[in-house]
Design a protein around this motif. Structure first.
Motif, short mmCIF file in Angstrom:
data_model
loop_
_atom_site.label_atom_id
_atom_site.label_comp_id
_atom_site.label_asym_id
_atom_site.label_seq_id
_atom_site.Cartn_x
_atom_site.Cartn_y
_atom_site.Cartn_z
N ALA A 18 0.94 -1.15 -0.02
CA ALA A 18 0.17 0.00 0.13
C ALA A 18 0.85 1.18 -0.07
N ASP A 19 0.36 2.24 -0.43
CA ASP A 19 1.17 3.66 -0.64
C ASP A 19 1.48 4.07 0.91
N SER A 20 0.71 3.73 1.68
CA SER A 20 0.99 4.16 3.16
C SER A 20 2.16 3.61 3.88
N VAL A 21 2.46 2.24 3.25
CA VAL A 21 3.77 1.88 4.06
C VAL A 21 4.90 1.57 3.28
N LYS A 22 4.81 2.05 1.81
CA LYS A 22 5.75 1.55 0.58
C LYS A 22 7.18 2.35 1.14
N GLY A 23 8.01 1.78 1.42
CA GLY A 23 9.42 2.40 1.46
C GLY A 23 9.54 2.26 2.97
N ARG A 24 8.83 1.67 3.98
CA ARG A 24 8.95 1.74 5.23
C ARG A 24 8.76 0.20 5.72
N PHE A 25 7.78 -0.46 5.04
CA PHE A 25 7.53 -1.83 5.28
C PHE A 25 8.19 -2.75 4.30
N THR A 26 8.60 -4.11 4.63
CA THR A 26 9.04 -5.02 3.96
C THR A 26 8.25 -6.27 4.28
N ILE A 27 7.87 -6.93 3.47
CA ILE A 27 7.14 -8.50 3.59
C ILE A 27 8.15 -9.37 3.13
N SER A 28 8.30 -10.49 3.77
CA SER A 28 9.26 -11.43 3.03
C SER A 28 8.58 -12.78 3.80
N ARG A 29 9.28 -13.87 3.26
CA ARG A 29 8.63 -15.11 3.43
C ARG A 29 9.74 -16.32 3.54
N ASP A 30 9.77 -17.32 4.62
CA ASP A 30 10.89 -18.28 4.71
C ASP A 30 9.91 -19.61 4.45
N ASN A 31 10.04 -20.14 3.17
CA ASN A 31 9.34 -20.95 2.77
C ASN A 31 9.63 -22.45 3.27
N LYS A 40 10.41 -22.68 6.44
CA LYS A 40 10.00 -22.70 7.90
C LYS A 40 8.49 -22.18 7.88
N ASN A 41 7.74 -22.17 6.89
CA ASN A 41 6.45 -21.76 6.72
C ASN A 41 6.13 -20.68 7.51
N THR A 42 6.95 -19.47 7.19
CA THR A 42 6.78 -18.30 7.95
C THR A 42 6.73 -17.07 7.21
N LEU A 43 5.89 -16.22 7.38
CA LEU A 43 5.82 -14.89 6.79
C LEU A 43 6.22 -14.02 7.77
N PHE A 44 6.71 -12.77 7.07
CA PHE A 44 7.24 -11.69 8.06
C PHE A 44 6.90 -10.53 7.53
N LEU A 45 6.84 -9.47 8.35
CA LEU A 45 6.67 -8.07 8.05
C LEU A 45 7.38 -7.15 9.00
N GLN A 46 8.53 -6.60 8.29
CA GLN A 46 9.45 -5.63 8.75
C GLN A 46 8.93 -4.25 8.65
N MET A 47 8.77 -3.77 9.92
CA MET A 47 8.04 -2.27 10.00
C MET A 47 9.13 -1.43 10.52
N ASN A 48 9.53 -0.40 9.50
CA ASN A 48 10.55 0.56 10.09
C ASN A 48 9.73 1.99 10.06
N SER A 49 10.27 2.97 10.91
CA SER A 49 9.79 4.24 10.83
C SER A 49 8.56 4.42 11.17
N LEU A 50 8.14 3.63 12.11
CA LEU A 50 6.64 3.58 12.54
C LEU A 50 6.00 5.12 12.90
N ARG A 51 4.82 5.05 12.69
CA ARG A 51 4.14 6.31 13.06
C ARG A 51 2.86 5.89 13.94
N ALA A 52 2.22 6.97 14.21
CA ALA A 52 1.36 6.69 15.20
C ALA A 52 -0.01 6.31 14.22
#
Lengths: 120, 110
Positions: free
Chosen positions: A61-74, A76-88
């Motif tokens: 989404a435009d609201s998180v582009k450049g700050r959040f990164t989605i990734s997965r480890d197939n 380990k059957n695990t999904l991730f969301l790295q969230m940086n520069s968090l805002r209110a």
């Protein structure tokens, strides 16, 4: 039985970082795209990001582009969301969800969510 | 990525039918047959009830049906039951290869 278990939520200061995880079971993880949807307290749903089954392509989404990164480890059957520069405005319950197909599609299974609180 | 437009609330009596609209643009609802609907009860995770405009996932009651005309999609619930009282959200694929939700509609069963 499909199960999606999110973890990693909590309290973080504005500008801080957080990494969400989603442990998946009950289906062949490598065959399906996955995604994150969030819901601010008392508000509606907001699509955040999706990643294809191979992990090769992701959308945001435009609201998180450049700050959040989605990734997965197939492996380990695990999904991730790295969230940086968090805002209110990032404060919300974050849901992990499984897509209907290997590509970006509707979500047929959802986790119970993990709450992210952004406050000083 | 503007949210799709839904009525804030609708209501109906048990046994009646109601329809919830979802209006977008040529870049989302009108451009693709990838509209879905989710039901969310308070404190619970959303549940997919319609995908690809009019398809029901296995296990979803046939009282739920979806359709689309131009830039507006619709969800119809027939034979309204108390258990249907919930929030309903539409969702669409967009030309930016993203997904966008509607603002949500609160259904009250009178």
């Amino acid at each position: 039985e499909v199960q999606l278990l999110e973890s990693g939520g909590g309290l973080v200061q504005p500008g801080g970082s957080l990494r969400l995880s989603c442990a998946a079971s009950g289906f062949t993880f490598t065959n399906y795209a996955m995604g994150w949807v969030r819901q601010a307290p008392g508000k509606g749903l907001e699509w955040v990001s999706s990643i294809r089954s191979s992990g090769s392509n992701a959308d945001y989404a435009d609201s998180v582009k450049g700050r959040f990164t989605i990734s997965r480890d197939n492996s380990k059957n695990t999904l991730f969301l790295q969230m940086n520069s968090l805002r209110a405005e990032d404060m919300a319950t974050y849901y992990c969800a499984k897509s209907l197909t290997s590509d970006v599609a509707d979500f047929d299974y959802w986790g119970q969510g993990t709450l992210v609180t952004v406050s000083s | 990525q503007s949210a799709l437009t839904q009525p804030a609330s609708v209501s109906g009596s048990p046994g009646q039918s109601i329809t919830i609209s979802c209006t977008g643009s040529n870049s989302d609802v009108g451009g693709y047959n990838y509209v879905s609907w989710y039901q969310q009860h308070p404190g619970k995770a959303p549940k997919l009830i319609i995908y690809d405009v009019s398809n029901r996932p296995s296990g979803v009651s046939n009282r739920f049906s979806g359709s689309k005309s131009g830039n507006t999609a619709s969800l119809t619930i027939s034979g309204l039951q108390a258990v249907d009282e919930a929030d309903y959200y539409c969702n669409s694929y967009t030309s930016s290869n993203t997904r966008v939700f509607g603002g949500g509609t609160k259904l009250t069963v009178l």
